[in-house]
Design a protein around this motif. Structure first.
Motif, mmCIF file in Angstrom:
data_model
loop_
_atom_site.group_PDB
_atom_site.id
_atom_site.type_symbol
_atom_site.label_atom_id
_atom_site.label_comp_id
_atom_site.label_asym_id
_atom_site.label_seq_id
_atom_site.Cartn_x
_atom_site.Cartn_y
_atom_site.Cartn_z
ATOM 1 N N ALA A 163 0.830 -1.204 0.000
ATOM 2 C CA ALA A 163 0.000 0.000 0.000
ATOM 3 C C ALA A 163 0.865 1.254 0.000
ATOM 4 C CB ALA A 163 -0.945 -0.014 1.202
ATOM 5 N N ASP A 164 1.936 1.256 0.802
ATOM 6 C CA ASP A 164 2.845 2.403 0.827
ATOM 7 C C ASP A 164 3.559 2.559 -0.504
ATOM 8 O OD1 ASP A 164 2.151 2.951 3.447
ATOM 9 O OD2 ASP A 164 3.836 1.808 4.286
ATOM 10 N N ALA A 165 3.976 1.425 -1.105
ATOM 11 C CA ALA A 165 4.688 1.489 -2.386
ATOM 12 C C ALA A 165 3.790 2.046 -3.475
ATOM 13 C CB ALA A 165 5.199 0.099 -2.766
ATOM 14 N N ILE A 166 2.520 1.649 -3.471
ATOM 15 C CA ILE A 166 1.580 2.160 -4.475
ATOM 16 C C ILE A 166 1.416 3.663 -4.329
ATOM 17 C CG2 ILE A 166 -0.831 2.109 -5.199
ATOM 18 C CD1 ILE A 166 -0.850 -0.863 -4.343
ATOM 19 N N GLU A 167 1.220 4.113 -3.099
ATOM 20 C CA GLU A 167 1.021 5.543 -2.858
ATOM 21 C C GLU A 167 2.257 6.353 -3.235
ATOM 22 O OE1 GLU A 167 -0.209 8.594 0.794
ATOM 23 O OE2 GLU A 167 -0.112 6.421 1.117
ATOM 24 N N GLU A 168 3.443 5.887 -2.825
ATOM 25 C CA GLU A 168 4.669 6.646 -3.075
ATOM 26 C C GLU A 168 5.050 6.662 -4.544
ATOM 27 O OE1 GLU A 168 7.676 5.098 -0.525
ATOM 28 O OE2 GLU A 168 6.549 5.523 1.327
ATOM 29 N N SER A 169 4.685 5.597 -5.282
ATOM 30 C CA SER A 169 5.044 5.544 -6.697
ATOM 31 C C SER A 169 4.089 6.339 -7.578
ATOM 32 C CB SER A 169 5.070 4.096 -7.176
ATOM 33 O OG SER A 169 3.762 3.552 -7.214
ATOM 34 N N GLY A 170 2.906 6.665 -7.044
ATOM 35 C CA GLY A 170 1.910 7.374 -7.845
ATOM 36 C C GLY A 170 1.093 6.454 -8.732
ATOM 37 N N ALA A 171 1.141 5.140 -8.475
ATOM 38 C CA ALA A 171 0.404 4.180 -9.304
ATOM 39 C C ALA A 171 -1.090 4.293 -9.045
ATOM 40 C CB ALA A 171 0.879 2.755 -9.019
ATOM 41 N N HIS A 172 -1.873 4.089 -10.111
ATOM 42 C CA HIS A 172 -3.328 4.118 -9.988
ATOM 43 C C HIS A 172 -3.864 2.813 -9.404
ATOM 44 C CE1 HIS A 172 -7.461 5.211 -11.020
ATOM 45 N NE2 HIS A 172 -7.609 3.996 -11.509
ATOM 46 N N GLY A 173 -3.122 1.717 -9.589
ATOM 47 C CA GLY A 173 -3.542 0.420 -9.086
ATOM 48 C C GLY A 173 -2.452 -0.602 -9.339
ATOM 49 N N VAL A 174 -2.803 -1.888 -9.207
ATOM 50 C CA VAL A 174 -1.839 -2.975 -9.345
ATOM 51 C C VAL A 174 -2.413 -4.030 -10.284
ATOM 52 C CG1 VAL A 174 -0.545 -4.794 -8.166
ATOM 53 C CG2 VAL A 174 -0.948 -2.620 -7.017
ATOM 54 N N LEU A 175 -1.557 -4.569 -11.156
ATOM 55 C CA LEU A 175 -1.894 -5.752 -11.942
ATOM 56 C C LEU A 175 -1.058 -6.912 -11.418
ATOM 57 C CD1 LEU A 175 -2.009 -4.405 -15.622
ATOM 58 C CD2 LEU A 175 -3.913 -4.793 -14.045
ATOM 59 N N LEU A 176 -1.694 -8.041 -11.165
ATOM 60 C CA LEU A 176 -1.004 -9.201 -10.624
ATOM 61 C C LEU A 176 -0.686 -10.197 -11.734
ATOM 62 C CD1 LEU A 176 -0.040 -10.576 -7.996
ATOM 63 C CD2 LEU A 176 -2.261 -11.735 -7.918
ATOM 64 N N ASN A 177 0.612 -10.465 -11.894
ATOM 65 C CA ASN A 177 1.104 -11.452 -12.869
ATOM 66 C C ASN A 177 0.642 -11.197 -14.304
ATOM 67 O OD1 ASN A 177 2.453 -12.918 -10.849
ATOM 68 N ND2 ASN A 177 0.657 -14.163 -10.417
ATOM 69 N N PRO A 178 0.691 -9.932 -14.795
ATOM 70 C CA PRO A 178 0.298 -9.697 -16.190
ATOM 71 C C PRO A 178 1.410 -10.103 -17.153
ATOM 72 C CG PRO A 178 1.070 -7.658 -15.243
ATOM 73 C CD PRO A 178 1.090 -8.689 -14.123
ATOM 74 N N VAL A 179 1.073 -10.229 -18.424
ATOM 75 C CA VAL A 179 2.040 -10.536 -19.477
ATOM 76 C C VAL A 179 2.090 -9.328 -20.418
ATOM 77 C CG1 VAL A 179 2.654 -12.058 -21.384
ATOM 78 C CG2 VAL A 179 1.585 -13.002 -19.329
ATOM 79 N N LEU A 180 3.235 -8.649 -20.486
ATOM 80 C CA LEU A 180 3.380 -7.459 -21.314
ATOM 81 C C LEU A 180 3.527 -7.817 -22.785
ATOM 82 C CD1 LEU A 180 5.836 -5.158 -19.308
ATOM 83 C CD2 LEU A 180 3.348 -4.984 -19.471
ATOM 84 N N ALA A 181 3.043 -6.927 -23.643
ATOM 85 C CA ALA A 181 3.281 -7.059 -25.075
ATOM 86 C C ALA A 181 4.779 -6.892 -25.349
ATOM 87 C CB ALA A 181 2.479 -6.006 -25.838
ATOM 88 N N GLU A 182 5.248 -7.450 -26.452
ATOM 89 C CA GLU A 182 6.683 -7.424 -26.767
ATOM 90 C C GLU A 182 7.219 -6.006 -26.835
ATOM 91 O OE1 GLU A 182 8.933 -9.795 -26.990
ATOM 92 O OE2 GLU A 182 7.428 -11.267 -26.367
ATOM 93 N N GLU A 183 6.434 -5.070 -27.398
ATOM 94 C CA GLU A 183 6.940 -3.699 -27.544
ATOM 95 C C GLU A 183 7.067 -2.968 -26.221
ATOM 96 O OE1 GLU A 183 2.473 -3.636 -28.598
ATOM 97 O OE2 GLU A 183 4.217 -4.926 -28.974
ATOM 98 N N SER A 184 6.523 -3.531 -25.148
ATOM 99 C CA SER A 184 6.623 -2.911 -23.835
ATOM 100 C C SER A 184 7.765 -3.482 -23.002
ATOM 101 C CB SER A 184 5.298 -3.099 -23.070
ATOM 102 O OG SER A 184 4.231 -2.509 -23.774
ATOM 103 N N ARG A 185 8.532 -4.410 -23.557
ATOM 104 C CA ARG A 185 9.595 -5.071 -22.815
ATOM 105 C C ARG A 185 10.962 -4.489 -23.169
ATOM 106 N NH1 ARG A 185 8.239 -11.449 -22.365
ATOM 107 N NH2 ARG A 185 5.968 -11.323 -22.239
ATOM 108 N N HIS A 186 11.921 -4.658 -22.278
ATOM 109 C CA HIS A 186 13.305 -4.301 -22.560
ATOM 110 C C HIS A 186 13.913 -5.365 -23.473
ATOM 111 C CE1 HIS A 186 13.290 -1.123 -19.557
ATOM 112 N NE2 HIS A 186 12.717 -1.970 -18.722
ATOM 113 N N THR A 187 14.636 -4.905 -24.484
ATOM 114 C CA THR A 187 15.247 -5.846 -25.431
ATOM 115 C C THR A 187 16.694 -6.178 -25.087
ATOM 116 O OG1 THR A 187 15.834 -3.999 -26.882
ATOM 117 C CG2 THR A 187 13.728 -5.093 -27.289
ATOM 118 N N GLY A 188 17.239 -5.543 -24.058
ATOM 119 C CA GLY A 188 18.608 -5.808 -23.631
ATOM 120 C C GLY A 188 18.801 -5.313 -22.215
#
Length: 232
Positions: free
Chosen positions: A193-218
């Motif tokens: 709860a503290d991490a969410i507030e301090e980071s400014g996140a609107h919410g949390v996603l649990l165990n999502p799978v990101l699209a390839e273009e959203s990932r680091h390539t190196g």
């Protein structure tokens, strides 16, 4: 739980269906302790329930996968799912007189959700620990250097452009969801709860799978240079 019922034999030959089917009497020996079960999409602000199908013999069945990458490969990145223990799944099946679990199967000719980015999942209001969980969640972050005490978390936009935090129940699931080059930090659930507030996140996603273009390539060496981000 709510459920939709479909023919489990669609898109699968008879031999493949027989290999995939695990009867509830054999589940303790043949199913892994942790599974990823298909659920129906959320509607009207209500969460989806475990999806029910019927076999060619008209037996009720649930569909589950032993690894999240197998689920995504079979159903697409937008497929709703729930992480569930074998014992909980068996109890659910017993309550609804479901006698069959279809494991690690490709049920349809094409993924049902091939174009949906899993960032479109609704943020979770609360996070409930799994049984026998160590209490830690693994969260994508900017690179952390030795001796650094303040960590900046890496947020992702949801479909409305609002920043959300990603959280994974194991480092292995984080790698599956974000790729092998994603830096991360471990945060105890009591401090989320503290991490969410301090980071400014609107919410949390649990165990999502990101699209390839959203990932680091190196490997990310210098966060000020965004050349390591896929598609940039």
């Amino acid at each position: 739980m709510s459920s939709d019922r479909e023919d489990v034999s669609a898109g699968m030959d008879a031999a493949g269906a027989r290999r995939a089917i695990v009867r509830l009497d054999d589940a303790e020996d043949r199913l892994p302790e942790l599974l990823f079960a298909l659920v129906t999409p959320a509607e009207g602000g209500q969460p989806g329930g475990i999806e029910l199908r019927r076999t060619a013999r008209q037996e009720l069945a649930v569909v589950a996968y032993s690894a999240i990458d197998l689920l995504v490969g079979a159903c697409g990145a937008g497929q709703p799912w729930v992480q569930i223990t074998r014992d909980r799944l068996m109890a659910f099946c017993e309550d609804l007189d479901v006698g069959v679990v279809v494991l690690d199967a490709v049920l349809d000719l094409a993924p049902r959700y091939p174009e949906v980015d899993s960032r479109e999942q609704s943020p979770l209001d609360t996070l409930e620990p799994l049984e026998e969980h160590n209490g830690l969640l693994y969260v994508p972050s900017r690179p952390v250097r030795e001796g650094q005490y303040v960590v900046e978390l890496e947020l992702q936009p949801d479909r409305r452009g609002r920043p959300v935090m990603l959280a994974y129940t194991t480092p292995e699931l984080l790698v599956v969801g974000c790729g092998e080059h994603q830096p991360w930090v471990a945060i105890h659930m009591d401090h989320m709860a503290d991490a969410i507030e301090e980071s400014g996140a609107h919410g949390v996603l649990l165990n999502p799978v990101l699209a390839e273009e959203s990932r680091h390539t190196g490997p990310v060496q210098d966060w000020n240079s965004r050349s390591a981000i896929g598609g940039e």
